[in-house]
Motif scaffolding. Structure first.
Motif, PDB file in Angstrom:
ATOM      1  N   ASN A 121       1.081  -1.011   0.461  1.00 37.54           N
ATOM      2  CA  ASN A 121      -0.067  -0.017   0.616  1.00 37.54           C
ATOM      3  C   ASN A 121       0.612   1.619   0.050  1.00 37.54           C
ATOM      4  O   ASN A 121      -0.120   2.462  -0.077  1.00 37.54           O
ATOM      5  CB  ASN A 121      -0.888   0.033   1.041  1.00 37.54           C
ATOM      6  N   LYS A 122       1.787   1.151  -0.084  1.00 39.57           N
ATOM      7  CA  LYS A 122       3.195   2.271   0.880  1.00 39.57           C
ATOM      8  C   LYS A 122       4.356   2.304  -0.429  1.00 39.57           C
ATOM      9  O   LYS A 122       4.990   0.956  -0.477  1.00 39.57           O
ATOM     10  CB  LYS A 122       3.011   3.166   1.717  1.00 39.57           C
ATOM     11  N   ASN A 151      -4.118  -2.834   6.682  1.00 37.41           N
ATOM     12  CA  ASN A 151      -4.353  -2.317   7.245  1.00 37.41           C
ATOM     13  C   ASN A 151      -5.493  -1.898   5.693  1.00 37.41           C
ATOM     14  O   ASN A 151      -4.982  -2.000   4.545  1.00 37.41           O
ATOM     15  CB  ASN A 151      -4.709  -0.984   7.518  1.00 37.41           C
ATOM     16  N   ILE A 152      -6.542  -2.542   5.481  1.00 32.65           N
ATOM     17  CA  ILE A 152      -7.954  -2.576   4.041  1.00 32.65           C
ATOM     18  C   ILE A 152      -7.949  -1.635   3.631  1.00 32.65           C
ATOM     19  O   ILE A 152      -8.288  -1.055   2.704  1.00 32.65           O
ATOM     20  CB  ILE A 152      -8.541  -3.876   4.131  1.00 32.65           C
ATOM     21  N   GLU A 153      -8.203  -0.342   4.586  1.00 24.64           N
ATOM     22  CA  GLU A 153      -8.287   1.454   5.013  1.00 24.64           C
ATOM     23  C   GLU A 153      -7.090   1.824   3.995  1.00 24.64           C
ATOM     24  O   GLU A 153      -7.212   1.982   2.705  1.00 24.64           O
ATOM     25  CB  GLU A 153      -8.573   2.031   5.713  1.00 24.64           C
ATOM     26  N   ALA A 194      -4.136   2.967  -1.522  1.00 19.03           N
ATOM     27  CA  ALA A 194      -3.643   3.046  -2.724  1.00 19.03           C
ATOM     28  C   ALA A 194      -4.414   2.609  -3.886  1.00 19.03           C
ATOM     29  O   ALA A 194      -4.173   2.772  -4.971  1.00 19.03           O
ATOM     30  CB  ALA A 194      -2.951   1.749  -2.236  1.00 19.03           C
ATOM     31  N   LEU A 195      -4.915   1.965  -4.141  1.00 17.86           N
ATOM     32  CA  LEU A 195      -5.694   1.363  -4.895  1.00 17.86           C
ATOM     33  C   LEU A 195      -7.010   2.676  -5.952  1.00 17.86           C
ATOM     34  O   LEU A 195      -6.229   2.927  -6.810  1.00 17.86           O
ATOM     35  CB  LEU A 195      -7.306   0.833  -4.602  1.00 17.86           C
ATOM     36  N   GLU A 196      -7.259   3.420  -4.578  1.00 19.51           N
ATOM     37  CA  GLU A 196      -7.515   4.367  -5.636  1.00 19.51           C
ATOM     38  C   GLU A 196      -7.056   5.371  -6.237  1.00 19.51           C
ATOM     39  O   GLU A 196      -6.858   5.451  -7.358  1.00 19.51           O
ATOM     40  CB  GLU A 196      -8.476   5.399  -4.147  1.00 19.51           C
ATOM     41  N   GLU A 197      -5.283   5.133  -5.484  1.00 18.00           N
ATOM     42  CA  GLU A 197      -4.441   6.319  -6.555  1.00 18.00           C
ATOM     43  C   GLU A 197      -4.071   5.614  -7.803  1.00 18.00           C
ATOM     44  O   GLU A 197      -3.629   6.320  -8.527  1.00 18.00           O
ATOM     45  CB  GLU A 197      -3.630   6.569  -5.251  1.00 18.00           C
ATOM     46  N   ASN A 253      -6.237  -2.680 -13.836  1.00 20.01           N
ATOM     47  CA  ASN A 253      -6.556  -5.084 -12.951  1.00 20.01           C
ATOM     48  C   ASN A 253      -5.363  -4.740 -11.712  1.00 20.01           C
ATOM     49  O   ASN A 253      -4.497  -5.123 -11.405  1.00 20.01           O
ATOM     50  CB  ASN A 253      -5.570  -4.872 -14.221  1.00 20.01           C
ATOM     51  N   ALA A 254      -6.643  -4.231 -10.276  1.00 19.22           N
ATOM     52  CA  ALA A 254      -5.561  -4.573  -9.416  1.00 19.22           C
ATOM     53  C   ALA A 254      -6.528  -4.007  -8.359  1.00 19.22           C
ATOM     54  O   ALA A 254      -8.038  -3.915  -8.528  1.00 19.22           O
ATOM     55  CB  ALA A 254      -5.220  -3.215  -9.337  1.00 19.22           C
ATOM     56  N   GLU A 255      -6.631  -5.150  -7.429  1.00 17.68           N
ATOM     57  CA  GLU A 255      -7.783  -5.269  -6.018  1.00 17.68           C
ATOM     58  C   GLU A 255      -6.603  -5.129  -4.827  1.00 17.68           C
ATOM     59  O   GLU A 255      -5.204  -5.491  -4.626  1.00 17.68           O
ATOM     60  CB  GLU A 255      -8.657  -6.181  -5.985  1.00 17.68           C
ATOM     61  N   ALA A 256      -7.245  -4.515  -3.607  1.00 18.26           N
ATOM     62  CA  ALA A 256      -6.575  -4.767  -2.242  1.00 18.26           C
ATOM     63  C   ALA A 256      -6.992  -5.990  -1.195  1.00 18.26           C
ATOM     64  O   ALA A 256      -8.462  -6.194  -1.716  1.00 18.26           O
ATOM     65  CB  ALA A 256      -6.958  -3.254  -1.358  1.00 18.26           C
ATOM     66  N   ILE A 257      -6.411  -6.827  -1.165  1.00 20.88           N
ATOM     67  CA  ILE A 257      -6.138  -7.547   0.273  1.00 20.88           C
ATOM     68  C   ILE A 257      -6.261  -7.550   0.945  1.00 20.88           C
ATOM     69  O   ILE A 257      -4.600  -6.778   1.202  1.00 20.88           O
ATOM     70  CB  ILE A 257      -5.287  -8.998  -0.719  1.00 20.88           C
ATOM     71  N   GLU A 258      -6.240  -7.216   2.159  1.00 19.62           N
ATOM     72  CA  GLU A 258      -6.291  -7.725   3.754  1.00 19.62           C
ATOM     73  C   GLU A 258      -5.614  -9.099   3.877  1.00 19.62           C
ATOM     74  O   GLU A 258      -5.880  -9.961   3.922  1.00 19.62           O
ATOM     75  CB  GLU A 258      -7.418  -7.541   4.456  1.00 19.62           C
TER      76      GLU A 258
END
Length: 245
Positions: free
Chosen positions: A10-11, A34-36, A41-44, A52-57
């Motif tokens: 995420n960073k 942290n999923i938030e 990061a996904l929105e960025e 073609n991306a998704e956040a995974i906790e």
């Protein structure tokens, strides 16, 4: 489309690795404790034109979190082409051998070593299902016993009794992992991103996240004749030359 899971994405370096692999046509699972933070990061990435991306906790220090991440990705795909174990901690201060606390050692090893093993073991079935599976463990020149004893090393006077042993242990784990997978298509390598200017070192580094990510991405993309069980540090050694231990 090849798929990659990046922990701690995420960073900083992990986020830049995600960007570079998206540019190369990968589908990216953006691992975040942290999923938030992962969703931010996904929105960025989406704002930059990447879809073609998704956040995974995924908290690499938690069995339940890692199992949940494995189950979530398993619902979407029966294979994973690349695993980049990027999440890491320094262990905090102080780093002196006679002062550092047991809690510091536990934290560093739980994330930098046990966390890598935990994630790798959880995802190895999906990884083996890929025709060209790759595992990249983000290490450090600080984990090299040879460099730690080399007085010409510009970082010789830094002796982090918590962080350095954790990265040395990660390297040994990676060698054992590569050996166990030697009869498979899985390639396992360790990459030192270099002394990079990030939150990790209070932005004291000399390298950029772009340079660091490029070094990592290279070993996510090696072909079937590429190395396995090797440690690379381009900050110290010419491109493609294995770092001596």
């Amino acid at each position: 489309m090849k798929k990659v899971l990046i922990t701690g994405a995420n960073k900083s370096i992990g986020f830049e690795v995600a960007k570079q692999l998206l540019e190369k046509g990968f589908y990216v699972y953006l691992g975040s404790r942290n999923i938030e933070n992962g969703n931010e990061a996904l929105e960025e990435l989406k704002s930059a034109g990447f879809s073609n991306a998704e956040a995974i906790e995924i908290d690499v220090t938690s069995d339940d979190s890692v199992k949940a991440a494995r189950a979530e990705i398993g619902k979407k795909s029966d294979s994973l082409d690349v695993l980049i174990n990027n999440a890491g901690v320094s262990g905090g201060q102080p780093q002196q051998a006679l002062i550092a606390t047991p809690e510091q050692f536990k934290q560093a090893f739980d994330t930098n070593v046990i966390g890598v093993a935990r994630v790798t073991q959880a995802f190895i079935d999906l990884i083996k299902n890929s025709p060209e599976p790759r595992i990249v463990n983000v290490s450090s020149s600080q984990g090299s016993l040879t460099l730690a004893n080399d007085k010409s090393n510009p970082y010789y006077n830094f002796k982090g009794a918590v962080y350095q042993p954790s990265k040395a242990a990660l390297n040994m784990y990676s060698i054992a992992l590569a050996f166990e997978l030697r009869e498979t298509a899985v390639k396992v390598n360790m990459v030192d991103p270099g002394f990079t200017k990030t939150d990790f070192n209070n932005h004291r580094g000399s390298g950029t996240v772009e340079e660091a990510a490029t070094r990592i991405v290279k070993y996510a993309l090696i072909d079937n004749d590429g190395p396995s069980g090797k440690f690379f540090s381009e900050e110290f050694f010419p491109e493609g030359v294995e770092c001596p231990w």
